[in-house]
Scaffold this motif. Structure first.
Motif, mmCIF file in Angstrom:
data_model
loop_
_atom_site.group_PDB
_atom_site.id
_atom_site.type_symbol
_atom_site.label_atom_id
_atom_site.label_comp_id
_atom_site.label_asym_id
_atom_site.label_seq_id
_atom_site.Cartn_x
_atom_site.Cartn_y
_atom_site.Cartn_z
ATOM 1 N N ASP A 2 0.880 -1.297 0.042
ATOM 2 C CA ASP A 2 0.026 0.080 -0.128
ATOM 3 C C ASP A 2 0.989 0.973 0.089
ATOM 4 O OD1 ASP A 2 -2.265 1.786 0.079
ATOM 5 O OD2 ASP A 2 -3.220 0.590 1.781
ATOM 6 N N THR A 33 -5.179 3.643 -2.765
ATOM 7 C CA THR A 33 -5.894 4.504 -3.373
ATOM 8 C C THR A 33 -5.529 5.552 -4.353
ATOM 9 O OG1 THR A 33 -5.921 5.814 -1.500
ATOM 10 C CG2 THR A 33 -7.430 3.810 -1.628
ATOM 11 N N GLU A 34 -4.155 5.822 -4.121
ATOM 12 C CA GLU A 34 -3.388 6.876 -4.574
ATOM 13 C C GLU A 34 -3.274 6.921 -6.099
ATOM 14 O OE1 GLU A 34 -2.503 9.435 -3.110
ATOM 15 O OE2 GLU A 34 -2.506 8.953 -0.879
ATOM 16 N N SER A 35 -4.064 7.766 -6.743
ATOM 17 C CA SER A 35 -4.216 7.679 -8.206
ATOM 18 C C SER A 35 -3.722 8.698 -8.964
ATOM 19 C CB SER A 35 -5.792 7.550 -8.579
ATOM 20 O OG SER A 35 -6.293 8.625 -7.961
ATOM 21 N N LYS A 54 -7.122 0.930 -5.796
ATOM 22 C CA LYS A 54 -8.288 0.659 -4.847
ATOM 23 C C LYS A 54 -9.507 1.422 -5.091
ATOM 24 C CE LYS A 54 -5.775 0.264 -0.800
ATOM 25 N NZ LYS A 54 -5.647 0.159 0.374
ATOM 26 N N PRO A 55 -10.864 0.864 -5.258
ATOM 27 C CA PRO A 55 -11.037 -0.489 -5.198
ATOM 28 C C PRO A 55 -10.789 -1.319 -6.460
ATOM 29 C CG PRO A 55 -12.937 0.625 -5.545
ATOM 30 C CD PRO A 55 -11.879 1.843 -5.427
#
Lengths: 77, 159
Positions: A2, A33-35, A54-55
């Motif tokens: 993560d 979740t870092e996009s 994520k997700p």
């Protein structure tokens, strides 16, 4: 790995693994979740092999593992 | 200076749907928006966003919902869950929802680790005001997601 973890973030972890000769060949996948595009670029440049946001679905992970040659392609369902 | 366009309840609902659909039982048990939930959540987790936009995203739910979610997420029996497991699960939900909300806001920005409250104590959200609230029902239990904007950002936006 993560991105958001206590004590050492995922990017630091990837860099630490790549700096350790015994672990340098370890396959690493960021799952986070870092996009932001800049973060994806930094993670891949640091040595992550794949980056999953994520997700995610089990099929998405299986597809990435197949790309890395860790499971046979088409074995997702 | 113009105010950043905040995600609205529809955006938040889509994100919650993706997270619950992927991790908490699929399409058969999707959370359903409701006008308002009865009472405030007794379990809550928040993540803070700092950078291009600053504020907090809070995921809250009932104790029962937190146990059901933790059992799904960790693939454990509810009877075997420790408080730390529930805190991990609720924090992860806040992380996923907050991270996806962050992607809709001006960047670059950073996301903090989750802060979790299991005992009904209010989370400390310094210098911020609630900008978006979405109440839902899931498995017959109340769930709430809210976005809190830093008042510094709000003042800047209205200047």
């Amino acid at each position: 790995v993560d991105w958001n973890m206590p004590e050492m973030n995922g990017l630091e972890f990837v860099m630490a693994v790549r700096a350790e000769p015994r672990l340098r060949s370890m396959t690493l996948m960021m799952v986070t979740t870092e996009s932001e595009q800049s973060q994806i670029v930094r993670a891949l440049a640091a040595g992550a092999h794949e980056y999953v946001i994520k997700p995610f679905t089990p099929d998405a992970i299986a597809e990435k593992l197949a790309l890395l040659g860790l499971v046979p392609a088409g074995s997702t369902s | 200076v113009t105010s950043p366009v905040l995600p609205d309840t529809y955006d938040v609902e889509q994100i919650v749907g993706e997270v619950f659909g992927s991790f908490l039982g699929g399409d058969d048990t999707m959370p359903i928006p409701v006008a308002s939930s009865e009472g405030d959540p007794t379990v809550a987790a928040s993540v803070s966003i700092t950078g291009g936009w600053s504020g907090h995203v809070v995921f809250g739910c009932s104790e029962s919902a937190s146990r059901i979610a933790a059992a799904h997420l960790l693939m454990m029996s509810e009877d075997d869950l420790a408080d730390a497991d529930i805190a991990d699960a609720v924090g992860e939900l806040a992380n996923m929802i907050g991270g996806n909300i962050k992607s809709l806001l001006p960047g670059p920005s950073a996301l903090t680790l989750p802060l979790v409250s299991l005992g009904g104590a209010a989370l400390h959200l310094p210098s911020s005001t609630e900008a978006v609230r979405l109440d839902l029902t899931w498995q017959g239990q109340p769930v709430r997601v809210s976005v809190w904007a830093s008042t510094a950002d709000a003042q800047e936006g209205t200047a």
